[in-house]
Design a protein around this motif. Structure first.
Motif, PDB file in Angstrom:
ATOM      1  N   LEU A  74     -14.250  -5.287  -2.137  1.00 36.18           N
ATOM      2  CA  LEU A  74     -13.961  -3.887  -1.809  1.00 36.18           C
ATOM      3  C   LEU A  74     -13.561  -3.096  -3.050  1.00 36.18           C
ATOM      4  CD1 LEU A  74     -13.722  -1.774   0.423  1.00 36.18           C
ATOM      5  CD2 LEU A  74     -11.342  -2.476   0.737  1.00 36.18           C
ATOM      6  N   MET A  75     -12.327  -3.266  -3.505  1.00 33.05           N
ATOM      7  CA  MET A  75     -11.840  -2.447  -4.613  1.00 33.05           C
ATOM      8  C   MET A  75     -12.508  -2.804  -5.934  1.00 33.05           C
ATOM      9  SD  MET A  75      -7.788  -1.889  -3.732  1.00 33.05           S
ATOM     10  CE  MET A  75      -7.378  -3.616  -3.400  1.00 33.05           C
ATOM     11  N   GLY A  76     -12.779  -4.093  -6.162  1.00 29.35           N
ATOM     12  CA  GLY A  76     -13.412  -4.493  -7.416  1.00 29.35           C
ATOM     13  C   GLY A  76     -14.810  -3.937  -7.565  1.00 29.35           C
ATOM     14  N   SER A  77     -15.604  -4.018  -6.506  1.00 31.28           N
ATOM     15  CA  SER A  77     -16.978  -3.522  -6.568  1.00 31.28           C
ATOM     16  C   SER A  77     -17.020  -2.009  -6.729  1.00 31.28           C
ATOM     17  CB  SER A  77     -17.738  -3.931  -5.303  1.00 31.28           C
ATOM     18  OG  SER A  77     -17.856  -5.328  -5.213  1.00 31.28           O
ATOM     19  N   ILE A  78     -16.166  -1.313  -5.993  1.00 28.63           N
ATOM     20  CA  ILE A  78     -16.129   0.143  -6.117  1.00 28.63           C
ATOM     21  C   ILE A  78     -15.748   0.551  -7.534  1.00 28.63           C
ATOM     22  CG2 ILE A  78     -14.928   2.234  -5.359  1.00 28.63           C
ATOM     23  CD1 ILE A  78     -14.741   0.979  -2.584  1.00 28.63           C
ATOM     24  N   SER A  79     -14.761  -0.117  -8.106  1.00 25.49           N
ATOM     25  CA  SER A  79     -14.334   0.191  -9.479  1.00 25.49           C
ATOM     26  C   SER A  79     -15.465  -0.060 -10.472  1.00 25.49           C
ATOM     27  CB  SER A  79     -13.110  -0.651  -9.846  1.00 25.49           C
ATOM     28  OG  SER A  79     -12.025  -0.380  -8.993  1.00 25.49           O
ATOM     29  N   ALA A  80     -16.188  -1.161 -10.285  1.00 21.59           N
ATOM     30  CA  ALA A  80     -17.292  -1.492 -11.192  1.00 21.59           C
ATOM     31  C   ALA A  80     -18.406  -0.460 -11.095  1.00 21.59           C
ATOM     32  CB  ALA A  80     -17.831  -2.885 -10.867  1.00 21.59           C
ATOM     33  N   VAL A  81     -18.739  -0.045  -9.883  1.00 17.14           N
ATOM     34  CA  VAL A  81     -19.799   0.956  -9.693  1.00 17.14           C
ATOM     35  C   VAL A  81     -19.404   2.287 -10.323  1.00 17.14           C
ATOM     36  CG1 VAL A  81     -20.995   2.351  -7.962  1.00 17.14           C
ATOM     37  CG2 VAL A  81     -20.780  -0.117  -7.636  1.00 17.14           C
ATOM     38  N   LEU A  82     -18.165   2.705 -10.122  1.00 21.97           N
ATOM     39  CA  LEU A  82     -17.704   3.963 -10.706  1.00 21.97           C
ATOM     40  C   LEU A  82     -17.721   3.897 -12.228  1.00 21.97           C
ATOM     41  CD1 LEU A  82     -14.685   4.795  -8.351  1.00 21.97           C
ATOM     42  CD2 LEU A  82     -16.896   5.956  -8.436  1.00 21.97           C
ATOM     43  N   ALA A  83     -17.264   2.778 -12.792  1.00 22.19           N
ATOM     44  CA  ALA A  83     -17.233   2.637 -14.253  1.00 22.19           C
ATOM     45  C   ALA A  83     -18.636   2.700 -14.842  1.00 22.19           C
ATOM     46  CB  ALA A  83     -16.549   1.326 -14.632  1.00 22.19           C
ATOM     47  N   LEU A  84     -19.584   2.008 -14.224  1.00 23.84           N
ATOM     48  CA  LEU A  84     -20.960   2.020 -14.729  1.00 23.84           C
ATOM     49  C   LEU A  84     -21.601   3.388 -14.536  1.00 23.84           C
ATOM     50  CD1 LEU A  84     -22.280  -1.477 -13.596  1.00 23.84           C
ATOM     51  CD2 LEU A  84     -21.739  -0.722 -15.919  1.00 23.84           C
TER      52      LEU A  84
END
Length: 225
Positions: A74-84
């Motif tokens: 949840l939070m890890g994937s969302i953070s990764a998508v936003l960063a990229l």
């Protein structure tokens, strides 16, 4: 999770996409921005309904699938998508295309420095949302109060000052390979904490609804049996 995905993108692209995050920037995240908020979360009070819950099963492990899903998926994937997303936005805005050289001396080197800095800053911004979300396991943050954990607020303040120093102090720019961020990139960072926290808040709301429904079904079963 957000720190690992940039390396995966670099590897899967065969080098066509330059590293979205440098090694020193990862160390700045792991050793510079995560420690104080993590320590401050240890001062968090228990959730309001903690004593009314059933005890954990003795066989339940400390790290559960629920915890891993929440942190990584949840939070890890969302953070990764936003960063990229912010990383590629800065690169494309500077005229980059896949495979274009971004090394020192190349025309796009300055754009690349801004892009990696944007990735770093986005991950830290998402950490702020994650920190607020991590204050509670099931209850809504509204029941705890947004500003009740003062050590966490102070830790986040120090974290943001640290990030600003890395981005704007010349001698730290040289060490960490950062560059000043334009105003439009900073504007992209502002909603990131809200997005991460909001997604987790919705997920916890759904989990509470399911638990309440399960409790009602159990009570009905015990009454009729």
């Amino acid at each position: 999770m957000p720190e690992v995905v940039p390396f995966v993108v670099f590897a899967l692209s065969g080098g066509l996409v330059p590293l979205p995050l440098t090694v020193l920037q990862i160390l700045a995240i792991d050793l510079g921005t995560e420690i104080l908020p993590a320590l401050a979360l240890a001062r968090e009070k228990g959730e309001p309904d903690l004593m009314s819950r059933r005890p954990r099963p003795r066989s339940e492990q400390l790290i559960t699938r629920r915890l891993l899903f929440r942190a990584w998926v949840l939070m890890g994937s969302i953070s990764a998508v936003l960063a990229l997303a912010v990383y590629f936005a800065v690169l494309f805005a500077g005229g980059w295309f896949p495979g274009a050289p971004v090394g020192q001396g190349d025309a796009l080197h300055g754009t690349y420095l801004q892009a990696t800095t944007a990735t770093f800053a986005t991950i830290v911004a998402c950490q702020v949302g994650t920190a607020f979300a991590a204050r509670t396991e099931r209850a809504s943050l509204r029941t705890l109060g947004l500003f009740t954990n003062r050590p966490l607020l102070g830790a986040i303040g120090v974290e943001l000052i640290f990030v600003a120093a890395l981005c704007y102090l010349p001698f730290l720019q040289i060490v960490f390979g950062t560059a000043p961020l334009p105003a439009w990139v900073i504007a992209l960072l502002i909603p990131c904490p809200v997005i991460v926290w909001g997604a987790d808040e919705v997920w916890r709301w759904i989990a509470r609804r399911r638990e309440a429904r399960r409790s009602v079904e159990t009570a009905i079963t015990e009454t009729t049996s």
